[in-house]
Enzyme design. Structure first.
Site, PDB file in Angstrom:
ATOM      1  N   LYS A 198      36.722  29.297  49.204  1.00  6.69           N
ATOM      2  CA  LYS A 198      37.747  29.900  48.359  1.00  6.69           C
ATOM      3  C   LYS A 198      39.139  29.340  48.594  1.00  6.69           C
ATOM      4  O   LYS A 198      39.535  29.050  49.715  1.00  6.69           O
ATOM      5  CB  LYS A 198      37.809  31.407  48.626  1.00  6.69           C
ATOM      6  CG  LYS A 198      36.592  32.141  48.127  1.00  6.69           C
ATOM      7  CD  LYS A 198      36.676  32.433  46.653  1.00  6.69           C
ATOM      8  CE  LYS A 198      37.333  33.794  46.475  1.00  6.69           C
ATOM      9  NZ  LYS A 198      37.369  34.185  45.078  1.00  6.69           N
TER      10      LYS A 198
ATOM     11  N   GLU B  19      49.470  35.721  42.002  1.00 10.97           N
ATOM     12  CA  GLU B  19      49.099  37.133  41.811  1.00 10.97           C
ATOM     13  C   GLU B  19      50.215  38.065  42.281  1.00 10.97           C
ATOM     14  O   GLU B  19      50.476  39.115  41.680  1.00 10.97           O
ATOM     15  CB  GLU B  19      47.807  37.444  42.566  1.00 10.97           C
ATOM     16  CG  GLU B  19      46.613  36.699  41.995  1.00 10.97           C
ATOM     17  CD  GLU B  19      45.436  36.725  42.958  1.00 10.97           C
ATOM     18  OE1 GLU B  19      44.525  37.510  42.721  1.00 10.97           O
ATOM     19  OE2 GLU B  19      45.436  35.970  43.951  1.00 10.97           O
TER      20      GLU B  19
END
Ligand code: ARG
Length: 457
Positions: A280, A287
């Site tokens: 990841k 965000e």
């Protein structure tokens, strides 16, 4: 400072609820500047002696270096930055310190300090937004020809260029700057000399303090001057709208960085990994910019709600004006810096973008336009013919330009081989050369204008 009429001191809870020093110490520079301007004016108007004024100004300079070196002490008994500084002044220079507050109240003092603070915050925001614009313009220049799908409803609509897409955010940023400039213009009046609410009987010179603090004019109504926080709301409004734009850009990066899109690889420096999934790379900064926009909008709402029911003039509720403004300014500064870094460091996968533009029949409008232009078919009918071509291509699982001329002519005989010249994504973007359109030549014009405005050449 006001104990004369009181027999008892405040309770512990009163001291705590009343104290604004934990946050309004951020105003210390503005408070000292405004006090120096005020006492210089009092001396010029013969309201205090030159000797006392000199002692006060010297003391304020000493306090400024103490605050600079050690921070502002937080004593709840002294309530706020104004009393903290005045009490330290009394320790340093004795009873002459008591003359500083002549013809002044904390009400006009805090209104003045806060305007000065917000003015600086506006100037910082504009400088930061301009840095973001430079990054956008630089990347747009680089990608004036890079083709990507343009979306409506997040469905592939028509091909656009990445340069055009980035320049859309340049325009939003330009409006943000203009909103900040408007806010600064309305803010720039000096409340000092309005005193508690009614003005003062001392023969003060408001022009003098106005000029010393860089304001354009003294405020015209003392009641309004001490109870107005429109300048803070204007700033928060501009900040909220700016954060909303940052949030939209952040959202695009989040989508583009997802594996199914794969349009962009975010800079490592602004991403994080996962503690469990080794593959990841998460767009956390983007965000958080999206999240911070919600908090900044909350700050605007908070101050609006604080102000909406207050009678004239000052009420203590207004002490709660500062935390949302300080919070919003901090969040906005971080958000702009994060987005600037993302735009600068993003690795755009232009091959993938181009490929995506070729899927999804993004040039269907070009076929319809061609039928209108070359075969003089009314647009509504052309739309219908094109729909049939898309349906056929979709059933065969191919792009529009992969249909043979026979297949196209079976749908409408007026189509001839020249149509293929209009169906490529390059032809599609090049054709959209109307002012403000996505054609690379148009995008380069807008980029050149922006570079000029930002002094980049
Ligand atoms: N700390 C106060 C504030 O920020 C200063 C003004 C106090 N004025 C008063 N009338 N109690 O609003």
């Amino acid at each position: 400072m006001w104990g004369g009429r009181f027999a008892d001191g405040p309770s512990a809870i009163m001291r705590e609820i009343n104290a604004s020093i934990p946050f309004d110490k951020a105003l210390w520079r503005q408070d000292i500047a405004a006090s120096k301007a005020h006492v210089a004016m009092l001396a010029a108007c013969d309201i205090v002696s030159d000797g006392d004024a000199e002692a006060i100004i010297g003391g304020l300079d000493t306090i400024a270096s103490e605050y600079e070196a050690d921070g502002v002490p937080e004593d709840w008994d002294l309530e706020d930055i104004h009393m903290t500084t005045e009490s330290r002044l009394a320790e340093l220079i004795g009873p002459a310190a008591g003359r500083l507050h002549t013809a002044r109240s904390r009400n006009d003092q805090v209104a003045t300090d806060f305007r000065l603070w917000v003015r600086d915050a506006i100037d910082q925001a504009v400088a930061a937004v301009e840095a973001l614009q430079r990054a956008l313009v630089t990347r747009a220049d680089e990608h004036a020809d890079s083709i990507m799908p343009g979306f409506t409803h997040l469905q592939t609509a028509q091909p656009v260029t990445l340069g055009h897409h980035l320049m859309a955010y340049y325009e939003m940023a330009q409006r943000d700057i203009s909103r900040f400039a408007d806010a600064r213009h309305r803010l720039n009046q000096c409340p000092l000399g309005s005193a508690a609410l009614a003005g003062t009987g001392f023969p003060i010179d408001r022009e003098m303090t106005t000029q010393a603090l860089g304001f354009d004019a003294p405020t015209a109504n003392s009641l309004d001057a001490v109870s107005d926080r429109d300048f803070a709301l204007d700033y928060l409004q501009a900040a909220a709208q700016c954060s909303l734009h940052l949030s939209r850009l952040a959202e695009e990066f989040v989508i583009w960085a997802s594996q199914p899109f794969g349009f962009v690889r975010m800079p490592d420096a602004l991403s994080t990994g996962s503690s469990i999934m080794p593959q990841k790379k998460n767009p956390d900064a983007a965000e958080l910019v999206r999240g911070h926009a919600g908090r900044i909008i909350g700050c605007l709402t908070s101050l609006m709600v604080t102000m909406k029911g207050l009678p004239l003039a000052y009420s203590k509720d207004m002490q709660d004006d500062k935390p949302p403004v300080f919070e919003a300014a901090g969040l906005l500064g971080l958000s702009i810096a994060a987005m600037t870094g993302m735009v600068e460091g993003a690795a755009f996968n232009t091959g993938r973008m181009r490929q995506a533009a070729e899927l999804g029949y993004a040039t269907a409008t070009d076929l319809a336009d061609w039928l209108v232009r070359e075969a003089d078919i009314p647009f509504r009918e052309a739309h219908h013919i094109t729909g049939a071509a898309v349906k056929l291509a979709e059933s065969k699982g191919v792009a529009l330009e992969a249909l043979s001329l026979e297949e196209l002519q079976a749908i409408d005989t007026r189509i001839d081989e020249r149509v293929y010249g209009a169906l490529s994504v390059e032809a599609s973007v090049a054709a959209r050369a109307s002012h403000g359109g996505t054609a690379p030549a148009e995008v380069r014009k807008r980029v050149a204008e922006a570079r000029e405005r930002l002094g980049m050449d």
